[in-house]
Design a protein around this motif. Sequence first.
Motif, PDB file in Angstrom:
ATOM      1  N   HIS A 191       0.850  -1.191   0.000  1.00  0.00           N
ATOM      2  CA  HIS A 191       0.000   0.000   0.000  1.00  0.00           C
ATOM      3  C   HIS A 191       0.882   1.236   0.000  1.00  0.00           C
ATOM      4  O   HIS A 191       1.719   1.410   0.887  1.00  0.00           O
ATOM      5  N   ASN A 238       0.636   5.329  -0.111  1.00  0.00           N
ATOM      6  CA  ASN A 238      -0.224   6.504   0.018  1.00  0.00           C
ATOM      7  C   ASN A 238       0.615   7.750  -0.260  1.00  0.00           C
ATOM      8  O   ASN A 238       1.535   8.064   0.503  1.00  0.00           O
ATOM      9  N   LYS A 272       0.787  11.877  -1.033  1.00  0.00           N
ATOM     10  CA  LYS A 272       0.127  13.177  -0.952  1.00  0.00           C
ATOM     11  C   LYS A 272       1.123  14.244  -1.387  1.00  0.00           C
ATOM     12  O   LYS A 272       2.206  14.355  -0.818  1.00  0.00           O
ATOM     13  N   CYS A 288       3.166  -0.900   4.257  1.00  0.00           N
ATOM     14  CA  CYS A 288       2.521   0.367   3.893  1.00  0.00           C
ATOM     15  C   CYS A 288       3.543   1.492   3.907  1.00  0.00           C
ATOM     16  O   CYS A 288       4.378   1.577   4.816  1.00  0.00           O
ATOM     17  N   HIS A 344       3.783   5.769   3.479  1.00  0.00           N
ATOM     18  CA  HIS A 344       3.115   7.065   3.391  1.00  0.00           C
ATOM     19  C   HIS A 344       4.145   8.108   2.967  1.00  0.00           C
ATOM     20  O   HIS A 344       5.165   8.279   3.644  1.00  0.00           O
TER      21      HIS A 344
END
Length: 535
Positions: free
Chosen positions: A321, A323, A325, A466, A468
């Motif tokens: 995963h 993520n 931004k 994961c 980020h």
Amino acid sequence: MMWPLLVLLGLANWLMCQLLVKSCHGSARKVKSHGFHFVDLSFKPLHQPSSFPSIARCDLKGRGSQTLACDIHRVLLRTHSFFPYFMLVAFEGGSIFRAFLLLCSYPVLWFFNYEMKLRFMIFITFCGLRIKDMENTARAVLPKFYLENLNLQVYEVVNCVGSTVFFTSMPRVMVEGFLREYLNADAVFATELHTVGCYFSGLLCSSGLLVKHCALKDYFGDTKPHLGISSTSVHDQLFISHCKEAYVVMNEESKEMPRDKYPKPLIFHDGRLAFLPTPSATLSMFLWLPIGIPLAIYRVILGVFLCSPFTLMLATWTGIHINVKDSSNKQSSLYKGVLYVCTHRTLLDPIFLSVSLRKRLTAVTYSLSRMSELIAPIRTMKLTRERKHDEKTMKRLLSEGDLVVFPEGTTCREPYLLRFSSLFAELADDIVPVAINAQVTMFYGTTATGFKCLDPFFFFMNPKPCYHIEMLEKVPKELTCSGGKSSHEVANYMQKQLGVALGFECTKLTRKDKYMMLAGNEGVVVQDNKGRQFP
């Protein structure tokens, strides 16, 4: 001709994700949650009638000059079994084969009494184990799990008294360092292990397992300790009966210790296991390994041999995963020579950033194993720690393209940022801060004392790792060195901004502090006479 190949690759990844990753991960979770609720290995009757009051009734006022005698099992630690801590020593200090043998012995231990169970676990865990490996595990691995399992009510009593003496049947080498460093123990009485040279034999010393009430009598003599805390078992109540004032810990009274109340902040720790290895959790790990190992190899191959536009899509299909931004000024990405200043969580940080930006980047590192250099899909360059030489190298790399730097100089697992080196601030004005965080559930993808070349494989062995990544706004020119700020002011500003973005606490600790604490060296990769590389 490329599109049929991409379709086949996409189909293969979808099948792997659906049939292997999701199904096996789900099965492991079910096994862990429902399938194997084993009985407590160190079983003693949990609900014996007690004539002593509950620890909840203990008045904490005016205890500053008093002495406390405290047990560890089911008292200071909320976990009811010693097994997870023996498994940590077996896996982190020994090997995966020793850990597997300890897990396989679990059903056999049901037929033993308390003392034989403990002796058997000690033999499997320590027989042939190097003393140095146990010392590293006790210093760098076990404190994290002890802190996470402290009983808040008992710790509050320990924290308010003037002197604390701990008694436990666990081996001294497993608990003494933690109790003295984190809880300021005045004395620790525990089981002593027999050694042969620089190895443990797996046997106990002639004194055998510690008998707590006898050890308390021998230590205090005719002077009874003011306070005593134990569990509700018969043997433990005998132990605290020699205290002037005694309390017991009921099972339902065990309260989790919040991170902000830790005796010391947990910033650095080592080891590969990211979970407390209870029997069911350890079984889930071994059930996952036959899928996790080939899956990790497959994920590494994706990053090494495929171009970045397809890597992101295929990696997501395998259970990773990501993520992303992006709050940065888009114009900065149109020009060469952008300096990306990132927080550092694993060796894969620059690769995931490159994949997310869909462009090739160059990353600079302080030390990197030869294997990691060979399989890196992006360009990497080692720094020498000589400021002028490193500054010249990074300026040259910036003139050739975008550059990724990690001012912390090393990775940190916990929600803290290490002190930022100020060298990057003198290199460019086009600076983009990048807040990076990685989350794992089974294995950590970093190490300070193990084989660093295996870091990517351990990270990718997690069922659903994961990442980020948040790209913040480009640093205004007035806050750079060109705007009149010193390099140290720029570095501190960047650390604070990234800390706020991640919700992390900023510290003044450095790379050297980390490696001196965990490994006893400064973190330089060296090669032994067998060609193996260590930090």
